[in-house]
Write a protein that holds these residues in place. Structure first.
Motif, PDB file in Angstrom:
ATOM      1  N   GLY A 220      20.053 -10.536  -7.421  1.00  0.00           N
ATOM      2  CA  GLY A 220      18.706 -10.336  -6.913  1.00  0.00           C
ATOM      3  C   GLY A 220      18.104  -9.107  -7.546  1.00  0.00           C
ATOM      4  O   GLY A 220      18.671  -8.519  -8.478  1.00  0.00           O
ATOM      5  N   SER A 221      16.952  -8.712  -7.084  1.00  0.00           N
ATOM      6  CA  SER A 221      16.296  -7.533  -7.647  1.00  0.00           C
ATOM      7  C   SER A 221      17.033  -6.261  -7.260  1.00  0.00           C
ATOM      8  O   SER A 221      17.780  -6.227  -6.272  1.00  0.00           O
ATOM      9  CB  SER A 221      14.846  -7.449  -7.166  1.00  0.00           C
ATOM     10  OG  SER A 221      14.094  -8.529  -7.656  1.00  0.00           O
ATOM     11  N   VAL A 222      16.775  -5.189  -8.053  1.00  0.00           N
ATOM     12  CA  VAL A 222      17.403  -3.894  -7.820  1.00  0.00           C
ATOM     13  C   VAL A 222      16.299  -2.844  -7.759  1.00  0.00           C
ATOM     14  O   VAL A 222      15.378  -2.843  -8.595  1.00  0.00           O
ATOM     15  CB  VAL A 222      18.402  -3.551  -8.938  1.00  0.00           C
ATOM     16  CG1 VAL A 222      18.996  -2.162  -8.717  1.00  0.00           C
ATOM     17  CG2 VAL A 222      19.505  -4.608  -9.010  1.00  0.00           C
ATOM     18  N   ASP A 223      16.397  -1.951  -6.779  1.00  0.00           N
ATOM     19  CA  ASP A 223      15.438  -0.859  -6.667  1.00  0.00           C
ATOM     20  C   ASP A 223      15.835   0.232  -7.657  1.00  0.00           C
ATOM     21  O   ASP A 223      16.879   0.875  -7.510  1.00  0.00           O
ATOM     22  CB  ASP A 223      15.445  -0.313  -5.239  1.00  0.00           C
ATOM     23  CG  ASP A 223      14.301   0.658  -4.978  1.00  0.00           C
ATOM     24  OD1 ASP A 223      13.886   1.347  -5.923  1.00  0.00           O
ATOM     25  OD2 ASP A 223      13.827   0.727  -3.828  1.00  0.00           O
ATOM     26  N   ILE A 224      15.004   0.425  -8.703  1.00  0.00           N
ATOM     27  CA  ILE A 224      15.315   1.411  -9.739  1.00  0.00           C
ATOM     28  C   ILE A 224      14.340   2.587  -9.688  1.00  0.00           C
ATOM     29  O   ILE A 224      14.148   3.304 -10.689  1.00  0.00           O
ATOM     30  CB  ILE A 224      15.277   0.755 -11.142  1.00  0.00           C
ATOM     31  CG1 ILE A 224      13.890   0.158 -11.414  1.00  0.00           C
ATOM     32  CG2 ILE A 224      16.355  -0.331 -11.235  1.00  0.00           C
ATOM     33  CD1 ILE A 224      13.726  -0.369 -12.838  1.00  0.00           C
ATOM     34  N   THR A 225      13.724   2.806  -8.537  1.00  0.00           N
ATOM     35  CA  THR A 225      12.712   3.861  -8.372  1.00  0.00           C
ATOM     36  C   THR A 225      13.217   5.226  -8.823  1.00  0.00           C
ATOM     37  O   THR A 225      12.495   5.988  -9.486  1.00  0.00           O
ATOM     38  CB  THR A 225      12.287   3.935  -6.894  1.00  0.00           C
ATOM     39  OG1 THR A 225      11.744   2.668  -6.502  1.00  0.00           O
ATOM     40  CG2 THR A 225      11.262   5.019  -6.661  1.00  0.00           C
TER      41      THR A 225
END
Length: 310
Positions: A220-225
Motif C-alpha cells: 500500500g502507500s507509504v507516508d514519506i513526509t
C-alpha cells in the motif's frame, strides 16, 4: 272730659289665655326621632348590603376564573401537542438538509410545517389573552362603597372568552406525520446511495511511515513526509498500485490507515525527473500529495494533489 286708654294687642295675652309651654308639639319631635333613627339604620345597613353585594360579585368572578382556567388547560394540551409536532417536524427537516436525493419531500414538509404553525399562532394568542384577562380580573379593587359591578363585568367578560383557534388543533398534529415519514424515507435512500458510493469508491491504504523498504513491501502507500521537509506526502510504486491511483480532478477517494479520511483529487500538479529534482521541487500548499512514477519511469515522477474533505 275723661280720656280712655285702649290697650295695645301686643301688650300681653288676651284675658283668659295661657302662655305657651314646652312640649306642646310631640308629633314633630317624634318625626325628628324617627328620621334620625332611619338615618342611623341606613348608615349601619348600607355597608352591610354593599359588602354582601361585593361578596356575591367576587364569588361570581372567582367561579368565572376557575371555569376559564379549566377551558384554558384543555386548550393548552392541544396547543402543546401541535407545538411539539411542529418542533419535531422542524428537527427532521433540519437534519435532512443535504441528505436527500431530491428536494421535493423537503419542500412538502416545509409547506406542511408552515400550515400548522399558522394555526398554532392564533391558538397560542388565545392562551396568552386568557392569562392576561385573569391577571387583570384578579387585580380589580372596587373600593368600600362599590356594588361589585366591575367584578360582575369582569366575570361576564371571562365567561365570554373562547378558544376556537385551539379547538381547530384537534387533528392538526397528525397531519405532519406523513410528510415527516416521507422525508425520513428519503434520507434513508440517500444514505443507502452514499454507502453504495463509498463501497465502490477507490480506496488506498497508507500502511506505514518510512522510505524505500516500506515502498518495496508493496503493501500500500507509504507516508514519506519526513523525507520531503515535512511536506505531507504519500507514495507508491507504479507496479504496486500507482497505476491505479485516480488522477482526474474532482474524484473522491478514501484513504485508510495513516492519513485516513475522505479526499478530493485535484489532479496532477507537477512532474519531475527524480535524478535531478530536489526536495525544493516538491509542490507546496496542498493538504496531501500522492507520488508515483509514470509507467515506473523515475524520469517522469509526478505528484497528485489531494484535498481532505472529512
Amino acid at each position: 272730659m275723661t280720656t280712655e286708654i285702649t290697650p295695645s294687642i301686643s301688650s300681653g295675652p288676651p284675658p283668659g289665655s295661657e302662655p305657651p309651654r314646652a312640649g306642646r308639639h310631640p308629633r314633630r319631635r317624634l318625626l325628628l326621632i324617627l328620621a334620625a333613627a332611619l338615618v342611623l339604620v341606613i348608615l349601619v345597613a348600607t355597608p352591610l348590603v354593599l359588602r354582601g353585594m361585593q361578596s356575591s360579585a367576587q364569588t361570581e368572578l372567582d367561579d368565572a376564573i376557575t371555569a376559564l382556567q379549566a377551558r384554558q388547560d384543555t386548550a393548552s394540551v392541544l396547543v402543546d401537542a401541535a407545538t411539539a409536532s411542529v418542533s419535531g417536524a422542524e428537527q427532521a427537516l433540519g437534519d435532512s438538509a443535504g441528505k436527500v436525493l431530491a428536494e421535493d419531500t423537503r419542500g412538502e414538509l416545509t409547506s406542511a410545517i408552515a400550515a400548522v404553525a399558522a394555526l398554532v399562532a392564533p391558538a397560542a394568542a388565545e392562551l396568552d389573552a386568557a392569562t392576561e384577562a385573569i391577571t387583570d380580573a384578579e387585580s380589580i379593587n372596587e373600593g368600600f362603597f362599590s356594588t361589585g359591578s366591575a367584578l360582575r363585568d369582569a366575570a361576564s367578560a371571562l365567561g365570554s372568552m373562547s378558544f376556537d383557534a385551539s379547538e381547530n388543533l384537534g387533528n392538526v398534529a397528525g397531519t405532519l406525520d406523513p410528510p415527516v415519514a416521507r422525508v425520513t424515507t428519503a434520507v434513508a435512500e440517500w444514505q443507502a446511495e452514499q454507502d453504495r458510493i463509498i463501497a465502490a469508491r477507490y480506496t488506498n491504504n497508507v500502511h506505514a511511515t518510512g522510505w524505500y523498504p516500506e515502498l518495496d513491501a508493496c503493501a500500500g502507500s507509504v507516508d514519506i513526509t519526513a523525507h520531503y521537509a515535512d511536506v505531507p506526502t504519500i507514495a507508491e510504486h507504479w507496479s504496486c498500485g500507482g497505476k491505479n491511483f485516480p488522477t482526474e480532478a474532482g474524484t473522491i477517494i478514501t484513504l485508510t490507515g495513516d492519513r485516513a479520511g475522505t479526499y478530493r483529487v485535484d489532479g496532477k500538479v507537477k512532474t519531475v525527473n527524480q535524478h535531478v529534482a530536489t526536495v525544493a521541487d516538491v509542490p507546496r500548499g496542498h493538504d496531501l500529495l500522492y507520488q508515483t512514477c509514470d509507467n515506473g519511469q523515475s524520469t517522469t515522477m509526478f505528484f497528485v494533489a489531494l484535498t481532505k474533505l472529512a
